[in-house]
Design an enzyme around this catalytic site. Structure first.
Site, PDB file in Angstrom:
ATOM      1  N   THR A  24       0.823  -1.207   0.000  1.00 46.27           N
ATOM      2  CA  THR A  24       0.000   0.000   0.000  1.00 46.27           C
ATOM      3  C   THR A  24       0.860   1.260   0.000  1.00 46.27           C
ATOM      4  OG1 THR A  24      -1.504   1.257   1.430  1.00 46.27           O
ATOM      5  CG2 THR A  24      -0.092  -0.308   2.516  1.00 46.27           C
ATOM      6  N   ASP A  25       0.282   2.357  -0.510  1.00 46.67           N
ATOM      7  CA  ASP A  25       0.995   3.644  -0.452  1.00 46.67           C
ATOM      8  C   ASP A  25       1.109   4.164   0.980  1.00 46.67           C
ATOM      9  OD1 ASP A  25      -1.688   4.308  -0.080  1.00 46.67           O
ATOM     10  OD2 ASP A  25      -1.778   5.779  -1.714  1.00 46.67           O
ATOM     11  N   GLU A  26       0.322   3.575   1.899  1.00 50.65           N
ATOM     12  CA  GLU A  26       0.330   4.081   3.286  1.00 50.65           C
ATOM     13  C   GLU A  26       1.654   3.847   3.993  1.00 50.65           C
ATOM     14  OE1 GLU A  26      -2.952   3.188   5.744  1.00 50.65           O
ATOM     15  OE2 GLU A  26      -4.408   3.416   4.145  1.00 50.65           O
ATOM     16  N   TYR A  44      -2.094  -0.564  11.129  1.00 53.28           N
ATOM     17  CA  TYR A  44      -2.206  -1.257   9.836  1.00 53.28           C
ATOM     18  C   TYR A  44      -1.003  -0.953   8.945  1.00 53.28           C
ATOM     19  CZ  TYR A  44      -3.414  -1.709   4.893  1.00 53.28           C
ATOM     20  OH  TYR A  44      -3.363  -1.989   3.546  1.00 53.28           O
ATOM     21  N   LYS A  63       2.062  -3.326   7.337  1.00 45.97           N
ATOM     22  CA  LYS A  63       2.323  -3.477   5.890  1.00 45.97           C
ATOM     23  C   LYS A  63       3.768  -3.070   5.584  1.00 45.97           C
ATOM     24  CE  LYS A  63      -0.104  -4.576   3.012  1.00 45.97           C
ATOM     25  NZ  LYS A  63      -0.480  -5.924   2.481  1.00 45.97           N
TER      26      LYS A  63
HETATM   27  P1  NAD Z   1      -9.921  -7.381   2.212  1.00 48.69           P
HETATM   28  O1  NAD Z   1      -9.942  -7.108   3.679  1.00 48.69           O
HETATM   29  O2  NAD Z   1     -11.128  -7.108   1.399  1.00 48.69           O
HETATM   30  O3  NAD Z   1      -9.554  -8.932   1.963  1.00 48.69           O
HETATM   31  C1  NAD Z   1      -8.548  -9.586   2.678  1.00 48.69           C
HETATM   32  C2  NAD Z   1      -8.658 -11.085   2.359  1.00 48.69           C
HETATM   33  O4  NAD Z   1      -7.587 -11.750   3.036  1.00 48.69           O
HETATM   34  C3  NAD Z   1      -9.959 -11.722   2.857  1.00 48.69           C
HETATM   35  O5  NAD Z   1     -10.477 -12.579   1.880  1.00 48.69           O
HETATM   36  C4  NAD Z   1      -9.535 -12.478   4.097  1.00 48.69           C
HETATM   37  O6  NAD Z   1     -10.355 -13.609   4.372  1.00 48.69           O
HETATM   38  C5  NAD Z   1      -8.112 -12.885   3.729  1.00 48.69           C
HETATM   39  N1  NAD Z   1      -7.269 -13.129   4.914  1.00 48.69           N
HETATM   40  C6  NAD Z   1      -7.113 -12.315   5.994  1.00 48.69           C
HETATM   41  N2  NAD Z   1      -6.261 -12.891   6.870  1.00 48.69           N
HETATM   42  C7  NAD Z   1      -5.859 -14.068   6.330  1.00 48.69           C
HETATM   43  C8  NAD Z   1      -4.963 -15.089   6.740  1.00 48.69           C
HETATM   44  N3  NAD Z   1      -4.307 -15.020   7.914  1.00 48.69           N
HETATM   45  N4  NAD Z   1      -4.776 -16.164   5.930  1.00 48.69           N
HETATM   46  C9  NAD Z   1      -5.423 -16.255   4.736  1.00 48.69           C
HETATM   47  N5  NAD Z   1      -6.303 -15.310   4.298  1.00 48.69           N
HETATM   48  C10 NAD Z   1      -6.505 -14.231   5.082  1.00 48.69           C
HETATM   49  O7  NAD Z   1      -8.654  -6.615   1.684  1.00 48.69           O
HETATM   50  P2  NAD Z   1      -8.458  -5.797   0.311  1.00 48.69           P
HETATM   51  O8  NAD Z   1      -8.962  -4.422   0.473  1.00 48.69           O
HETATM   52  O9  NAD Z   1      -8.912  -6.638  -0.805  1.00 48.69           O
HETATM   53  O10 NAD Z   1      -6.846  -5.701   0.293  1.00 48.69           O
HETATM   54  C11 NAD Z   1      -6.073  -6.760  -0.267  1.00 48.69           C
HETATM   55  C12 NAD Z   1      -4.605  -6.388  -0.227  1.00 48.69           C
HETATM   56  O11 NAD Z   1      -4.383  -5.189  -0.938  1.00 48.69           O
HETATM   57  C13 NAD Z   1      -4.065  -6.147   1.188  1.00 48.69           C
HETATM   58  O12 NAD Z   1      -2.758  -6.661   1.253  1.00 48.69           O
HETATM   59  C14 NAD Z   1      -4.038  -4.633   1.309  1.00 48.69           C
HETATM   60  O13 NAD Z   1      -3.046  -4.216   2.208  1.00 48.69           O
HETATM   61  C15 NAD Z   1      -3.700  -4.245  -0.117  1.00 48.69           C
HETATM   62  N6  NAD Z   1      -4.127  -2.908  -0.556  1.00 48.69           N
HETATM   63  C16 NAD Z   1      -5.434  -2.537  -0.396  1.00 48.69           C
HETATM   64  C17 NAD Z   1      -5.856  -1.298  -0.889  1.00 48.69           C
HETATM   65  C18 NAD Z   1      -7.301  -0.848  -0.761  1.00 48.69           C
HETATM   66  O14 NAD Z   1      -7.623   0.262  -1.159  1.00 48.69           O
HETATM   67  N7  NAD Z   1      -8.217  -1.667  -0.226  1.00 48.69           N
HETATM   68  C19 NAD Z   1      -4.926  -0.448  -1.518  1.00 48.69           C
HETATM   69  C20 NAD Z   1      -3.589  -0.872  -1.639  1.00 48.69           C
HETATM   70  C21 NAD Z   1      -3.209  -2.106  -1.165  1.00 48.69           C
HETATM   71  O1  DAU Z   2      -4.129   3.898   0.482  1.00 54.25           O
HETATM   72  C1  DAU Z   2      -4.358   2.535   0.400  1.00 54.25           C
HETATM   73  C2  DAU Z   2      -5.198   2.083   1.582  1.00 54.25           C
HETATM   74  O2  DAU Z   2      -6.519   2.528   1.321  1.00 54.25           O
HETATM   75  C3  DAU Z   2      -5.165   0.568   1.785  1.00 54.25           C
HETATM   76  O3  DAU Z   2      -3.880   0.180   2.145  1.00 54.25           O
HETATM   77  C4  DAU Z   2      -6.161   0.131   2.867  1.00 54.25           C
HETATM   78  O4  DAU Z   2      -6.221  -1.283   2.936  1.00 54.25           O
HETATM   79  C5  DAU Z   2      -7.531   0.671   2.498  1.00 54.25           C
HETATM   80  O5  DAU Z   2      -8.452   0.372   3.547  1.00 54.25           O
HETATM   81  C6  DAU Z   2      -7.472   2.182   2.290  1.00 54.25           C
HETATM   82  O6  DAU Z   2      -7.171   2.857   3.546  1.00 54.25           O
HETATM   83  P1  DAU Z   2      -7.924   4.209   3.979  1.00 54.25           P
HETATM   84  O7  DAU Z   2      -7.821   4.317   5.447  1.00 54.25           O
HETATM   85  O8  DAU Z   2      -7.480   5.353   3.149  1.00 54.25           O
HETATM   86  O9  DAU Z   2      -9.432   3.820   3.497  1.00 54.25           O
HETATM   87  P2  DAU Z   2     -10.857   4.000   4.176  1.00 54.25           P
HETATM   88  O10 DAU Z   2     -11.852   3.546   3.171  1.00 54.25           O
HETATM   89  O11 DAU Z   2     -10.932   3.408   5.535  1.00 54.25           O
HETATM   90  O12 DAU Z   2     -10.973   5.579   4.341  1.00 54.25           O
HETATM   91  C7  DAU Z   2     -10.793   6.453   3.237  1.00 54.25           C
HETATM   92  C8  DAU Z   2     -10.855   7.881   3.779  1.00 54.25           C
HETATM   93  O13 DAU Z   2     -12.203   8.149   4.215  1.00 54.25           O
HETATM   94  C9  DAU Z   2      -9.985   8.116   4.990  1.00 54.25           C
HETATM   95  O14 DAU Z   2      -9.461   9.429   4.893  1.00 54.25           O
HETATM   96  C10 DAU Z   2     -10.936   8.005   6.172  1.00 54.25           C
HETATM   97  C11 DAU Z   2     -12.237   8.528   5.594  1.00 54.25           C
HETATM   98  N1  DAU Z   2     -13.484   7.956   6.133  1.00 54.25           N
HETATM   99  C12 DAU Z   2     -13.593   6.595   6.219  1.00 54.25           C
HETATM  100  C13 DAU Z   2     -14.751   6.020   6.668  1.00 54.25           C
HETATM  101  C14 DAU Z   2     -14.898   4.506   6.775  1.00 54.25           C
HETATM  102  C15 DAU Z   2     -14.548   8.794   6.464  1.00 54.25           C
HETATM  103  O15 DAU Z   2     -14.475  10.029   6.387  1.00 54.25           O
HETATM  104  N2  DAU Z   2     -15.718   8.213   6.889  1.00 54.25           N
HETATM  105  C16 DAU Z   2     -15.874   6.862   7.009  1.00 54.25           C
HETATM  106  O16 DAU Z   2     -16.962   6.408   7.393  1.00 54.25           O
END
Ligand code: NAD
Ligand code: DAU
Length: 339
Positions: A128-130, A155, A159
């Site tokens: 992630t960019d975080e 989190y 990562k």
């Molecule tokens: P998600 O929470 O929707 O899905 C996570 C999946 O991993 C689920 O299916 C869960 O059952 C599985 N899992 C969790 N713990 C496990 C374990 N111990 N063993 C096996 N499976 C397990 O997550 P997502 O939003 O799809 O993110 C997927 C990946 O992408 C993560 O690595 C996250 O850090 C990365 N990422 C997410 C975002 C975003 O915007 N959501 C952006 C950049 C990177």
């Molecule tokens: O940047 C990549 C990341 O993006 C991934 O690594 C994470 O897995 C993914 O969850 C996401 O993280 P964020 O914390 O940025 O996403 P989230 O959807 O939780 O929140 C997006 C923005 O919205 C953040 O600034 C918090 C804000 N927010 C979130 C929620 C749930 C609100 O204002 N209200 C809300 O109810």
């Protein structure tokens, strides 16, 4: 550019989650010679419905944990690559209870790297960019592959830790790895705990959307389909040992995104509540994906955010059965946190 690596039999960890399942569909739809094994623990975020419609001969599902070294010993030798998506992925959960993030994100990655070391398979690490922390709103800079690590939340620190393990195992043991750090994904099948689906499903449920703090925090949005095509590009054409940033020039602040959701759903743009801010809330993320674009020729296809958002709203409106099971529990948890 021709593909340097043609995987035939890949493990996708976390393939029942939001982004992992999108990648599985991407591979099945576009690469008929590649078989996929999904390894997923089916936590609260995993859902087998996300993999519906995939023919049995293209996909093997294994219900298991990435921390299970014996299971990895059985699975990994039959494959030529691992694409590692599995994670605890939600910042707010990590603030309430960090421990599962240490287990899955750090120990789980360690177990996978040990299996990669033993069996010599190619490994792509999803991050992630975080890990880079945040930027000021008025800073002209964006994150690049050379930005120093500076994570803010439990989190993002787990990562970052997992990325560092990958780098160390690559240098020390000569593993064939790549890492990608992507910005915020949106699209169908995203858990209702996340910002965009939470607000869409709030409106569909008659609940007022909730904005943290002043809402001026900026996220750099990318459609999950574009994330998947970028990961395939890096897996097959990327240089081993390298990191690639994935982004689609989608910077927007939360307030503007929320107003857009409200107006596209026929509501007044002010029909939301300000709630307690997230502790340690990162101000701005912004990705410079020049390396991925120039070196590997990747481009995002979903460059119109409004149109991508409209389709996402439509998907949630038509798939109430998919999200309503988790909605009440998610909102109850937020309420107990004052959000
Ligand atoms: P998600 O929470 O929707 O899905 C996570 C999946 O991993 C689920 O299916 C869960 O059952 C599985 N899992 C969790 N713990 C496990 C374990 N111990 N063993 C096996 N499976 C397990 O997550 P997502 O939003 O799809 O993110 C997927 C990946 O992408 C993560 O690595 C996250 O850090 C990365 N990422 C997410 C975002 C975003 O915007 N959501 C952006 C950049 C990177
Ligand atoms: O940047 C990549 C990341 O993006 C991934 O690594 C994470 O897995 C993914 O969850 C996401 O993280 P964020 O914390 O940025 O996403 P989230 O959807 O939780 O929140 C997006 C923005 O919205 C953040 O600034 C918090 C804000 N927010 C979130 C929620 C749930 C609100 O204002 N209200 C809300 O109810």
């Amino acid at each position: 550019m021709t593909e340097a690596f043609s995987p035939k039999n890949i493990i996708v960890t976390g393939g029942a989650g939001f982004i992992g399942s999108n990648f599985v569909h991407y591979v099945v739809d576009n690469h008929p010679d590649t078989h996929v094994t999904v390894l997923d623990a089916l936590t609260y975020a995993g859902n087998l419905d996300n993999l519906q419609g995939i023919p049995d001969d293209r996909l093997t599902f294994v219900h298991g944990n990435i921390c299970d070294a014996e299971l990895l010993d059985e699975l990994v030798p039959q494959h030529d690559a691992i694409v590692h998506y599995a994670a605890e992925s939600h910042n707010d959960n990590s603030i309430a209870d960090p421990e599962p993030f240490l287990r899955t994100n750090v120990e789980g990655t360690f177990r996978l790297l040990e299996a990669v070391r033993k069996y010599g398979v190619r490994y792509h690490h999803i991050s992630t960019d975080e890990v880079y922390g945040d930027l000021a709103l008025d800073d002209p800079a964006r994150f690049t592959e050379d930005t120093p690590y500076h994570p803010s939340s439990p989190y993002s620190s787990t990562k970052a830790s997992s990325d560092l393990l990958v780098r160390a195992w690559t240098r020390t043991y000569g593993l064939k790895t790549t890492i990608s750090n992507c910005s915020n994904n949106y699209g169908p099948y995203q858990h209702v705990e996340k910002f965009i689906p939470r607000q869409i499903t709030n409106i569909l449920s008659g609940i007022r959307p909730k904005l943290y703090g002043d809402g001026l925090n900026v996220r750099d949005w990318i459609h999950t389909d574009d994330h998947s095509s970028a990961v395939w590009t890096i897996l097959t054409k990327g240089r081993v040992g390298e990191t690639y940033l994935i982004g689609a020039d989608g910077e927007k602040n939360n307030l503007d995104v929320l107003k857009l959701i409200l107006t596209r759903m026929g509501k007044d743009e002010d029909a939301f509540d300000h709630v307690k801010d997230r502790p340690g809330h990162d101000r701005r993320y912004a990705i410079d994906s020049t390396k991925l674009r120039t070196e590997l020729g990747w481009r995002p296809e979903h460059t119109n955010f409004e149109s991508g958002l409209d389709k996402t709203i439509e998907w949630y409106a038509q798939h109430q059965d998919w999200w309503e099971r988790t909605k009440a529990a998610t909102e109850a948890r937020y309420k107990s946190q004052g959000q």
